[in-house]
Design an enzyme around this catalytic site. Structure first.
Site, PDB file in Angstrom:
ATOM      1  N   HIS A   1      56.380 -10.076  23.178  1.00 45.31           N
ATOM      2  CA  HIS A   1      56.056 -10.166  21.915  1.00 45.31           C
ATOM      3  C   HIS A   1      56.605 -11.781  21.781  1.00 45.31           C
ATOM      4  CE1 HIS A   1      54.675  -6.165  21.214  1.00 45.31           C
ATOM      5  NE2 HIS A   1      55.484  -5.900  22.099  1.00 45.31           N
TER       6      HIS A   1
ATOM      7  N   ASP B   1      52.998 -18.159  20.413  1.00 45.88           N
ATOM      8  CA  ASP B   1      51.900 -18.755  20.544  1.00 45.88           C
ATOM      9  C   ASP B   1      51.002 -19.158  19.268  1.00 45.88           C
ATOM     10  OD1 ASP B   1      49.122 -19.610  21.288  1.00 45.88           O
ATOM     11  OD2 ASP B   1      48.677 -17.965  22.362  1.00 45.88           O
TER      12      ASP B   1
ATOM     13  N   ARG C   1      47.351 -18.699  18.694  1.00 43.97           N
ATOM     14  CA  ARG C   1      47.101 -17.423  18.496  1.00 43.97           C
ATOM     15  C   ARG C   1      47.168 -17.132  17.036  1.00 43.97           C
ATOM     16  NH1 ARG C   1      50.562 -13.290  17.841  1.00 43.97           N
ATOM     17  NH2 ARG C   1      49.868 -11.060  18.633  1.00 43.97           N
TER      18      ARG C   1
ATOM     19  N   GLY D   1      47.233  -1.644  17.547  1.00 41.10           N
ATOM     20  CA  GLY D   1      48.115  -2.240  18.406  1.00 41.10           C
ATOM     21  C   GLY D   1      48.913  -3.341  17.728  1.00 41.10           C
TER      22      GLY D   1
ATOM     23  N   GLU E   1      43.249   6.671  19.541  1.00 37.34           N
ATOM     24  CA  GLU E   1      42.464   7.797  19.884  1.00 37.34           C
ATOM     25  C   GLU E   1      42.856   9.256  19.308  1.00 37.34           C
ATOM     26  OE1 GLU E   1      41.910   4.468  22.997  1.00 37.34           O
ATOM     27  OE2 GLU E   1      43.377   5.637  21.916  1.00 37.34           O
TER      28      GLU E   1
ATOM     29  N   GLU F   1      43.312  -4.947  30.431  1.00 40.37           N
ATOM     30  CA  GLU F   1      44.107  -4.020  29.852  1.00 40.37           C
ATOM     31  C   GLU F   1      43.470  -3.113  28.979  1.00 40.37           C
ATOM     32  OE1 GLU F   1      48.572  -6.261  28.962  1.00 40.37           O
ATOM     33  OE2 GLU F   1      46.986  -6.579  27.435  1.00 40.37           O
TER      34      GLU F   1
ATOM     35  N   HIS G   1      48.867 -18.438  25.233  1.00 44.07           N
ATOM     36  CA  HIS G   1      49.605 -17.593  26.067  1.00 44.07           C
ATOM     37  C   HIS G   1      48.538 -16.981  27.202  1.00 44.07           C
ATOM     38  CE1 HIS G   1      48.457 -14.369  23.436  1.00 44.07           C
ATOM     39  NE2 HIS G   1      48.651 -13.520  24.269  1.00 44.07           N
TER      40      HIS G   1
END
Length: 349
Positions: free
Chosen positions: A27, A33, A36, A60, A111, A134, A283
């Protein structure tokens, strides 16, 4: 239909995936970054008129930084979802910024968790090494179909994978030819390590911070991904073709791959997050598919080929990459690479 072994493997792969995101290191690397994080911040803030008084879902959420951006942009409510224990830290970040009245943290997988209402906007930083490593995009697709209103805004909305030929002898020497240098350095021969190093390094997708002067083409797109419409079935086999031109006479020692992500919204300028070697470092770095040996190429030589990316049989969060190409009228080549031995995040600092 999954059998018992498949379910166990799925649970094992999820356990490894989510536990890896429980550490502060990954993290810190992402938040450090700036390319980003500022791209997300700019995209979210310029959409404040679209986000104001609307419902957002963050898939996420990690430390909750994107959820906080959405709250600051005027969201009525932000559902921040994460299955990793990092969500406990996200609660503290939200509280520290006095946004707990807007951001609701939900522990679990996209989900399986439920929301009390549909969302107007979906935001997620799901992109992995080689874009699809991933397998987090699968969860975003499920969340899109479960939670997002029809016609809802997705940030980012599209991505493109690029490919370029490389003369990356410096990196090759650093990892392979290195084993010939120990005789001079330590008076100990270790050239017997070279076949072992090649076996370990040259069959896998290598994560590298590529010097831009080693790239022999500005980069050609070979796959466009629309997050608004992509399906899980589409992600089971991602493939595209390319044509590149060598800008110098040298040796072809590898193929570079990177991605750009596009934040598109009605009446807004598109914000582009690029992981290109010609852009500020991120990153993600870039990916290299090395050749066993350098192949002589001439300036102007055309390289035509294709690439197919599928989830690995052993772990659906890993990738198998089949690369096929031909330089001019030369011999066609084909090789399968995997991400099993791909190194983890390269530290930004």
């Amino acid at each position: 239909m999954m059998n018992g072994t498949d379910r166990k493997m799925e649970k094992a792969s999820d356990k490894v995936f989510f536990s890896s995101y429980a550490s502060v290191n990954i993290h810190e690397n992402m938040v450090r970054d700036e390319s980003r994080t500022q791209a997300y911040r700019k995209a979210i803030m310029q959409c404040s008129d679209l986000i104001k008084d609307k419902v957002v879902v963050d898939i996420g959420c990690g430390t909750g930084i994107l959820s906080c951006f959405c709250a600051k942009a005027g969201a009525k409510r932000v559902y921040a979802i994460d299955a990793s224990s990092i969500i406990e830290q996200a609660k503290l970040v939200v509280k520290e910024n006095h946004l707990e009245g807007v951001v609701q943290l939900i522990s679990g997988k996209a989900e399986t968790v439920d929301l009390p209402e549909k969302a107007d906007i979906l935001v997620s930083e799901w992109m992995g090494h080689f874009l699809l490593f991933e397998g987090m995009l699968n969860s975003v697709v499920v969340a899109r179909d479960r939670f997002l209103k029809k016609g809802g805004l997705i940030l980012p909305s599209k991505c493109t994978l690029f490919v370029a030929p490389m003369d990356c002898k410096r990196m090759y020497d650093r990892r392979i030819t290195f084993w010939s240098s120990t005789k001079k350095t330590y008076d100990l021969s270790m050239e017997c390590m070279i076949p072992f190093a090649k076996k370990n390094l040259l069959n896998s997708v290598r994560r590298e911070d590529i010097p831009s002067d080693t790239v022999m083409d500005p980069g050609q797109p070979f796959y466009d991904l629309d997050i608004n419409t992509v399906t899980i079935e589409d992600l089971n086999r991602v493939e595209g073709s390319f044509q590149m031109t060598c800008d110098r006479t040298t040796n072809l020692t590898g193929i570079a791959v990177w991605f750009d992500a596009y934040f598109e919204a009605p009446s807004k300028d598109t914000v582009v997050l690029s992981t290109s070697p010609f852009s500020p470092r991120t990153h993600w770095n870039q990916a290299v598919l090395y050749r066993e040996e350098g192949l002589p190429v001439q300036k102007g030589d055309v390289i035509k080929g294709s690439m197919t990316i599928t989830p690995a049989d052993r772990n659906e969060r890993h990738l198998d990459v089949k690369l096929s190409y031909q330089v001019g009228d030369g011999q066609p080549e084909e090789k399968i690479y995997n991400t099993w031995q791909t190194p983890g995040p390269v530290e930004m600092y």
